[in-house]
Write a protein that holds these residues in place. Structure first.
Motif, PDB file in Angstrom:
ATOM      1  N   PHE A 196       0.834  -1.196   0.000  1.00  0.00           N
ATOM      2  CA  PHE A 196       0.000   0.000   0.000  1.00  0.00           C
ATOM      3  C   PHE A 196       0.874   1.254   0.000  1.00  0.00           C
ATOM      4  CE2 PHE A 196      -2.563  -3.298   2.086  1.00  0.00           C
ATOM      5  CZ  PHE A 196      -3.689  -3.263   1.286  1.00  0.00           C
ATOM      6  N   HIS A 197       0.272   2.349  -0.433  1.00  0.00           N
ATOM      7  CA  HIS A 197       1.007   3.606  -0.548  1.00  0.00           C
ATOM      8  C   HIS A 197       1.019   4.308   0.810  1.00  0.00           C
ATOM      9  CE1 HIS A 197       1.626   7.616  -2.896  1.00  0.00           C
ATOM     10  NE2 HIS A 197       2.710   7.178  -2.306  1.00  0.00           N
ATOM     11  N   ILE A 265     -11.733  14.094  12.819  1.00  0.00           N
ATOM     12  CA  ILE A 265     -12.291  12.773  12.508  1.00  0.00           C
ATOM     13  C   ILE A 265     -12.271  12.527  11.007  1.00  0.00           C
ATOM     14  CG2 ILE A 265     -14.376  11.353  12.667  1.00  0.00           C
ATOM     15  CD1 ILE A 265     -15.100  12.864  15.216  1.00  0.00           C
ATOM     16  N   PHE A 266     -12.616  13.566  10.254  1.00  0.00           N
ATOM     17  CA  PHE A 266     -12.674  13.436   8.796  1.00  0.00           C
ATOM     18  C   PHE A 266     -11.295  13.158   8.200  1.00  0.00           C
ATOM     19  CE2 PHE A 266     -12.180  15.456   4.664  1.00  0.00           C
ATOM     20  CZ  PHE A 266     -13.171  14.826   3.927  1.00  0.00           C
ATOM     21  N   TRP A 267     -10.306  13.948   8.559  1.00  0.00           N
ATOM     22  CA  TRP A 267      -8.985  13.778   7.946  1.00  0.00           C
ATOM     23  C   TRP A 267      -8.269  12.543   8.476  1.00  0.00           C
ATOM     24  CZ3 TRP A 267      -8.365  15.879   3.617  1.00  0.00           C
ATOM     25  CH2 TRP A 267      -8.878  17.146   3.314  1.00  0.00           C
ATOM     26  N   SER A 268      -8.717  11.995   9.608  1.00  0.00           N
ATOM     27  CA  SER A 268      -8.140  10.736  10.087  1.00  0.00           C
ATOM     28  C   SER A 268      -8.518   9.559   9.199  1.00  0.00           C
ATOM     29  CB  SER A 268      -8.599  10.460  11.520  1.00  0.00           C
ATOM     30  OG  SER A 268      -8.141  11.476  12.390  1.00  0.00           O
ATOM     31  N   LEU A 269      -9.598   9.708   8.411  1.00  0.00           N
ATOM     32  CA  LEU A 269      -9.968   8.640   7.486  1.00  0.00           C
ATOM     33  C   LEU A 269      -8.887   8.378   6.455  1.00  0.00           C
ATOM     34  CD1 LEU A 269     -13.713   9.567   6.784  1.00  0.00           C
ATOM     35  CD2 LEU A 269     -12.858   7.798   8.332  1.00  0.00           C
ATOM     36  N   GLN A 270      -8.082   9.394   6.133  1.00  0.00           N
ATOM     37  CA  GLN A 270      -7.035   9.230   5.131  1.00  0.00           C
ATOM     38  C   GLN A 270      -5.978   8.227   5.575  1.00  0.00           C
ATOM     39  OE1 GLN A 270      -7.030  10.473   2.065  1.00  0.00           O
ATOM     40  NE2 GLN A 270      -9.000  11.455   2.452  1.00  0.00           N
ATOM     41  N   HIS A 271      -5.792   8.064   6.886  1.00  0.00           N
ATOM     42  CA  HIS A 271      -4.839   7.065   7.361  1.00  0.00           C
ATOM     43  C   HIS A 271      -5.286   5.657   6.964  1.00  0.00           C
ATOM     44  CE1 HIS A 271      -3.057  10.387   9.273  1.00  0.00           C
ATOM     45  NE2 HIS A 271      -3.719  10.368  10.420  1.00  0.00           N
ATOM     46  N   ALA A 272      -6.604   5.415   7.052  1.00  0.00           N
ATOM     47  CA  ALA A 272      -7.129   4.106   6.652  1.00  0.00           C
ATOM     48  C   ALA A 272      -7.123   3.942   5.138  1.00  0.00           C
ATOM     49  CB  ALA A 272      -8.545   3.922   7.196  1.00  0.00           C
ATOM     50  N   PHE A 273      -7.371   5.031   4.416  1.00  0.00           N
ATOM     51  CA  PHE A 273      -7.377   4.940   2.964  1.00  0.00           C
ATOM     52  C   PHE A 273      -5.993   4.601   2.407  1.00  0.00           C
ATOM     53  CE2 PHE A 273     -11.129   8.122   2.809  1.00  0.00           C
ATOM     54  CZ  PHE A 273     -12.007   7.093   3.101  1.00  0.00           C
ATOM     55  N   SER A 274      -4.954   5.153   2.986  1.00  0.00           N
ATOM     56  CA  SER A 274      -3.599   4.896   2.494  1.00  0.00           C
ATOM     57  C   SER A 274      -3.018   3.586   3.011  1.00  0.00           C
ATOM     58  CB  SER A 274      -2.670   6.055   2.888  1.00  0.00           C
ATOM     59  OG  SER A 274      -2.590   6.166   4.306  1.00  0.00           O
ATOM     60  N   PRO A 276      -4.943   0.305   4.474  1.00  0.00           N
ATOM     61  CA  PRO A 276      -6.131  -0.410   4.970  1.00  0.00           C
ATOM     62  C   PRO A 276      -5.837  -1.465   6.020  1.00  0.00           C
ATOM     63  CG  PRO A 276      -6.159  -0.241   2.569  1.00  0.00           C
ATOM     64  CD  PRO A 276      -4.799   0.196   3.017  1.00  0.00           C
ATOM     65  N   VAL A 277      -4.579  -1.887   6.132  1.00  0.00           N
ATOM     66  CA  VAL A 277      -4.251  -2.924   7.120  1.00  0.00           C
ATOM     67  C   VAL A 277      -4.488  -2.416   8.538  1.00  0.00           C
ATOM     68  CG1 VAL A 277      -2.402  -4.469   7.893  1.00  0.00           C
ATOM     69  CG2 VAL A 277      -2.578  -3.858   5.492  1.00  0.00           C
ATOM     70  N   ARG A 278      -4.518  -1.102   8.716  1.00  0.00           N
ATOM     71  CA  ARG A 278      -4.791  -0.541  10.047  1.00  0.00           C
ATOM     72  C   ARG A 278      -6.158  -0.970  10.562  1.00  0.00           C
ATOM     73  NH1 ARG A 278      -5.678   4.164  10.876  1.00  0.00           N
ATOM     74  NH2 ARG A 278      -4.558   4.595  12.816  1.00  0.00           N
ATOM     75  N   LEU A 279      -7.098  -1.241   9.665  1.00  0.00           N
ATOM     76  CA  LEU A 279      -8.451  -1.604  10.077  1.00  0.00           C
ATOM     77  C   LEU A 279      -8.527  -3.011  10.649  1.00  0.00           C
ATOM     78  CD1 LEU A 279     -10.565  -0.116   7.153  1.00  0.00           C
ATOM     79  CD2 LEU A 279      -9.913   0.936   9.311  1.00  0.00           C
ATOM     80  N   PHE A 280      -7.455  -3.769  10.580  1.00  0.00           N
ATOM     81  CA  PHE A 280      -7.469  -5.088  11.191  1.00  0.00           C
ATOM     82  C   PHE A 280      -7.530  -4.987  12.712  1.00  0.00           C
ATOM     83  CE2 PHE A 280      -5.037  -7.042   7.367  1.00  0.00           C
ATOM     84  CZ  PHE A 280      -6.140  -6.781   6.568  1.00  0.00           C
ATOM     85  N   SER A 281      -7.189  -3.822  13.253  1.00  0.00           N
ATOM     86  CA  SER A 281      -7.342  -3.579  14.681  1.00  0.00           C
ATOM     87  C   SER A 281      -8.782  -3.179  14.972  1.00  0.00           C
ATOM     88  CB  SER A 281      -6.383  -2.473  15.129  1.00  0.00           C
ATOM     89  OG  SER A 281      -6.647  -2.087  16.468  1.00  0.00           O
ATOM     90  N   GLU A 282      -9.372  -3.772  15.966  1.00  0.00           N
ATOM     91  CA  GLU A 282     -10.782  -3.503  16.291  1.00  0.00           C
ATOM     92  C   GLU A 282     -11.007  -2.050  16.671  1.00  0.00           C
ATOM     93  OE1 GLU A 282     -14.310  -5.215  19.244  1.00  0.00           O
ATOM     94  OE2 GLU A 282     -12.267  -6.033  19.322  1.00  0.00           O
ATOM     95  N   GLU A 283     -10.077  -1.465  17.389  1.00  0.00           N
ATOM     96  CA  GLU A 283     -10.225  -0.063  17.800  1.00  0.00           C
ATOM     97  C   GLU A 283     -10.201   0.856  16.576  1.00  0.00           C
ATOM     98  OE1 GLU A 283      -7.988   3.224  20.685  1.00  0.00           O
ATOM     99  OE2 GLU A 283      -7.244   1.151  20.523  1.00  0.00           O
ATOM    100  N   ASN A 284      -9.253   0.638  15.691  1.00  0.00           N
ATOM    101  CA  ASN A 284      -9.181   1.468  14.488  1.00  0.00           C
ATOM    102  C   ASN A 284     -10.397   1.277  13.591  1.00  0.00           C
ATOM    103  OD1 ASN A 284      -6.687   2.433  15.311  1.00  0.00           O
ATOM    104  ND2 ASN A 284      -5.549   0.896  14.155  1.00  0.00           N
ATOM    105  N   LEU A 363     -12.065   1.164  -0.405  1.00  0.00           N
ATOM    106  CA  LEU A 363     -11.666   0.518   0.847  1.00  0.00           C
ATOM    107  C   LEU A 363     -12.712  -0.486   1.311  1.00  0.00           C
ATOM    108  CD1 LEU A 363      -9.744   0.229   3.187  1.00  0.00           C
ATOM    109  CD2 LEU A 363     -10.784   2.235   4.251  1.00  0.00           C
ATOM    110  N   ILE A 364     -13.994  -0.173   1.137  1.00  0.00           N
ATOM    111  CA  ILE A 364     -15.052  -1.094   1.560  1.00  0.00           C
ATOM    112  C   ILE A 364     -15.016  -2.370   0.729  1.00  0.00           C
ATOM    113  CG2 ILE A 364     -17.555  -1.388   1.642  1.00  0.00           C
ATOM    114  CD1 ILE A 364     -17.751   1.558   2.433  1.00  0.00           C
ATOM    115  N   ASP A 365     -14.745  -2.248  -0.568  1.00  0.00           N
ATOM    116  CA  ASP A 365     -14.612  -3.452  -1.395  1.00  0.00           C
ATOM    117  C   ASP A 365     -13.449  -4.320  -0.920  1.00  0.00           C
ATOM    118  OD1 ASP A 365     -16.765  -2.904  -2.976  1.00  0.00           O
ATOM    119  OD2 ASP A 365     -15.624  -1.939  -4.568  1.00  0.00           O
ATOM    120  N   PHE A 366     -12.391  -3.684  -0.443  1.00  0.00           N
ATOM    121  CA  PHE A 366     -11.236  -4.453   0.057  1.00  0.00           C
ATOM    122  C   PHE A 366     -11.604  -5.227   1.319  1.00  0.00           C
ATOM    123  CE2 PHE A 366      -7.698  -4.458   3.126  1.00  0.00           C
ATOM    124  CZ  PHE A 366      -6.857  -5.355   2.487  1.00  0.00           C
TER     125      PHE A 366
END
Length: 619
Positions: A196-197, A265-274, A276-284, A363-366
Motif C-alpha cells: 500500500f502507498h 475525525i474526517f482527515w483521520s480517514l485518510q490514514h485508513a485509505f492509504s 487499509p491494514v490498520r483496520l485489522f485492529s478492532e479499535e481502528n 476501501l469497503i470493497d477491500f
C-alpha cells in the motif's frame, strides 16, 4: 562500442543532413504532426543510408554517432518552440524508419527522446510528449522488447518531475501512454506483493489547546454573543440556530457533528485509505466506522456547491493541443488542502465529496473481500502468500460495510449527472475486481497463441462442408417420368390438373380437420403421438385463422387462443341479435335514468293506481 574510424561517421553525418534538407521540401508544416513520410525522401533505387561499413554492429554504431552529432547541434542552438525545431522531429522519424529496417539500433529514437525530455522544462516536455503520443503505434509496432525498458524509464523519470497537484492531467497522459504501450498482461505495473502507498501521509492541524485565560475570554465572548443574539434584527445562520427549540438542537446534534468536531475525525480517514491494514485492529475499525458515518451525514446536510462546467459544455471533449487547455484540471486535485479555514468550504464542494466517497468505496470493497465466505473462493485460497491476510471480517462488520456501501451509492447518484457518475465509478470498481483476481492467481498469461494457418484452413473447410446448402440437381436425366403417360391409372398429366392441387382450401375444412385432431388427441396413448398431433393441430389452426381473416376478421372476438373455431362459421340469427341488443340495453333501463325522472314515473303510476281503485269503489 568504439568506432574504429571517424571518417565513416562524418560521411554518415553528411548523409543525414542531406536527408533533413530534403525533408524541408516534403513536410511543409513546422509542428509535430503530421509525421514525415520517410519513404518519399529517396527514390526506388536509392538507399536511405549508405551501405554498411564492416559488420552490421559497426554500421549501427556509426549511424548512432552521426545522429547524436546532428541531434546535439540542433538542440543546443534551437529552442523547442522555434519553427526550425521541426528538424528534430524529422530526424526522429528517419531514425524510427531505419530502426524498423535494422539499419540502426531500434531503441535509438527513444534514447534521444529520453535525453530530450531531460533537457526541457515541463512546458517543453508537453510538446515532446505530443510526439510520443502521435507516434506511439509506430514506436511499439516492431522490436518492442528492446524499447520497453527505455519507455518505462523515461515515463517514470518524467512522473517524478511532475506535480500531481498542478500537473494532474499531464500525469494522466503519461499513465495512459504507459498502459497503451505495454501488453495487457505485462507484469511491469502490477503490484504483486500487495503493498500500500503508506508514504501518502495526510497532515492536518491538531486540535487547538485552550488555556484558562482563553476559557475565561470564551465565556465572556459567549455572553456577548448571547446579548447580540437577543437582538431582533439578527439574520445570520448561527444566530437563527440559537433561536431554535432545544429539542430541535438536540436532534440535529445527534445526527451530524459540527465542523470543528468533524475536522480531525474526517482527515483521520485518510490514514485508513492509504493503509487499509490498520483496520485489522478492532479499535481502528470502530473509529473508521464512526468517522465514515459522520462524514456521510455531514455531506447530506451541507448545501452543495457545484463548480462551473468546462467551456465546451460537453463531457469528454478532446484535449486541444493548440491552446494548451486541460479539461477537468480545475475540478480535479489529488491532494486537497487540510486547513481548518478551508474545511467548511471543502465540505460543500460536490467534487470533493465524490472524491472522498469513491475512496471509501474502494476501501469497503477491500474489507468485504476478507469475509469468511469470500476467503473460501478458489482464487483466494490459491493466492500467493503476500495477498493472503489472516484477518477475517465478522458478519456484523460485513453487514455494516454492505449497508454503508449502499448508502454511499445512493448518495452518489444524486445531484447533476449523478447517475452517469456512479455508473462510471461502479464500472471501474467492477473491472478492478477482475484485475485483483488475476493478480491473486499470480498473473497467468492472458494472451493466446495465434491459430496456425493450417488449422484455420482445415476448420474453415470443415465448416463449409457441414453447412453447405443442399442444391437440387439441375438435370432430370436420372428421373423416371413414365408415370406421366401411364394410361392404365388414368393419372399422368390429368392428376396434375386436379383443382385440389392449386385451389386454396376453405377455412371450414381446416376447422373440421382441427376437430378431428382433437378427437385423436383424446384417444392417443403415447407421448410422441400426442406431440405430433399437437403440432398438426397448431399448423391447421394457424391456416384456418389466416384464411378466415380475409372475410371473418370481425368475428375473431368469439374465439380465444385458437379454440372453438366452429364459432366463426355459425350463422347470425335475428333472435340472437335481438337478445344481444336487449342484454346490452337492459343494464341502463334503471341505472341510466335520473332519480328525479324515476320519482316522477313512480308518482304517475301511483295516481293511475288510485284512479283505478276509486273507479272500482264507485262501481
Amino acid at each position: 562500442m568504439a568506432i574504429p574510424d571517424i571518417e565513416p561517421a562524418r560521411v554518415m553525418t553528411f548523409r543525414l543532413q542531406e536527408l533533413l534538407e530534403r525533408s524541408k521540401h516534403i513536410k511543409k508544416a513546422t509542428t509535430v504532426d503530421p509525421a514525415l513520410p520517410v519513404s518519399e525522401l529517396v527514390g526506388e533505387d536509392e538507399l536511405l543510408l549508405s551501405d554498411a561499413v564492416g559488420d552490421k554492429e559497426t554500421h549501427k554504431s556509426i549511424v548512432d554517432r552521426a545522429a547524436r552529432n546532428i541531434f546535439y547541434d540542433i538542440l543546443a542552438s534551437t529552442p523547442i518552440d522555434h519553427p526550425a525545431f521541426v528538424q528534430i522531429w524529422n530526424l526522429l522519424d528517419i531514425l524510427q524508419y531505419c530502426g524498423d529496417r535494422d539499419q540502426c539500433y531500434p531503441g535509438l529514437v527513444l534514447l534521444l527522446v529520453e535525453e530530450l525530455l531531460d533537457s526541457q522544462s515541463i512546458d517543453g516536455c508537453r510538446i515532446v510528449f505530443d510526439f510520443l503520443e502521435s507516434r506511439r503505434e509506430v514506436l511499439i509496432a516492431t522490436n518492442s522488447k528492446n524499447k520497453d525498458l527505455v519507455i518505462l524509464r523515461s515515463c517514470n523519470e518524467l512522473l517524478r518531475r511532475l506535480s500531481r497537484a498542478e500537473d494532474a492531467v499531464f500525469c494522466g497522459r503519461v499513465y495512459i501512454f504507459l498502459f497503451q504501450s505495454f501488453p495487457l498482461g505485462d507484469k511491469s505495473s502490477v503490484n504483486l506483493r500487495g503493498e500500500f502507498h503508506v508514504e501518502n501521509v495526510t497532515n492536518f492541524e491538531p486540535s487547538p489547546q485552550t488555556s484558562e485565560k482563553d476559557e475565561d475570554r470564551m465565556d465572556v465572548d459567549a455572553g456577548r454573543d448571547a446579548e447580540v443574539v437577543k437582538a431582533p434584527d439578527v439574520k445570520e445562520e448561527e444566530g437563527a440556530a440559537k433561536f431554535a427549540a432545544p429539542d430541535q438542537i438536540a436532534k440535529e446534534n445527534s445526527q451530524t457533528l459540527d465542523t470543528e468536531t468533524l475536522y480531525p475525525i474526517f482527515w483521520s480517514l485518510q490514514h485508513a485509505f492509504s493503509n487499509p491494514v490498520r483496520l485489522f485492529s478492532e479499535e481502528n475499525f470502530n473509529d473508521f466506522k464512526k468517522g465514515l458515518e459522520a462524514t456521510l451525514a455531514k455531506f447530506k446536510e451541507v448545501p452543495k456547491v457545484i463548480q462551473a462546467p468546462s467551456p465546451e459544455g460537453k463531457r469528454g471533449v478532446k484535449r486541444k493541443f493548440e491552446d494548451g487547455y486541460d479539461e477537468f484540471a480545475s475540478t480535479f486535485n489529488p491532494k486537497y488542502l487540510t486547513s481548518r479555514d478551508l474545511f467548511r468550504l471543502e465540505l460543500s464542494d460536490l467534487a470533493f465529496q465524490r472524491h472522498i466517497l469513491v475512496q471509501a468505496l474502494i476501501l469497503i470493497d477491500f474489507i468485504l473481500s476478507l469475509t469468511e465466505k469470500s476467503k473460501k473462493k478458489p482464487y483466494q485460497v490459491n493466492a500467493q502468500k503476500a495477498l493472503q491476510y489472516s484477518f477475517t471480517l465478522s458478519d456484523q462488520d460485513a453487514e455494516w460495510a454492505s449497508g454503508i456501501k449502499n448508502s454511499i451509492a445512493n448518495y452518489l447518484q444524486e445531484g447533476p449527472d449523478g447517475k452517469f457518475y456512479y455508473r462510471m465509478v461502479d464500472t471501474v470498481l467492477s473491472r478492478d475486481k477482475n484485475w485483483v483476481r488475476w493478480k491473486m492467481e499470480n498473473c497467468q498469461p492472458i494472451i493466446r497463441d495465434r491459430v496456425s494457418t493450417t488449422d484455420f484452413l482445415e476448420a474453415k473447410s470443415g465448416a463449409q462442408k457441414a453447412y453447405a446448402s443442399k442444391k437440387v440437381r439441375s438435370t432430370l436425366a436420372g428421373l423416371d417420368l413414365r408415370f406421366l403417360s401411364d394410361s392404365e391409372s388414368a393419372s399422368g398429366l390429368e392428376r396434375l390438373k386436379d383443382p385440389d392441387r392449386y385451389v386454396v382450401p376453405s377455412a371450414e375444412s381446416f376447422a373440421e380437420a382441427v376437430a378431428g385432431i382433437e378427437l385423436d388427441m383424446e384417444m392417443a396413448m403415447a407421448e410422441e403421438e400426442k406431440e405430433n398431433l399437437g403440432e398438426a393441430k397448431t399448423s391447421k389452426t394457424w391456416r384456418a385463422l389466416r384464411i378466415a381473416s380475409k372475410d371473418k376478421l370481425s368475428l375473431f372476438d368469439r374465439i380465444e387462443d385458437g379454440k372453438s373455431l366452429e364459432r366463426l362459421f355459425q350463422p347470425d340469427t335475428v333472435d340472437e341479435a335481438a337478445g344481444e341488443e336487449s342484454a346490452a340495453t337492459a343494464p341502463e333501463s334503471r341505472d341510466s335514468i335520473p332519480q328525479e325522472q324515476q320519482r316522477a314515473e313512480g308518482d304517475r303510476r301511483a295516481d293511475q293506481g288510485s284512479q283505478v281503485t276509486a273507479a272500482a269503489a264507485v262501481e
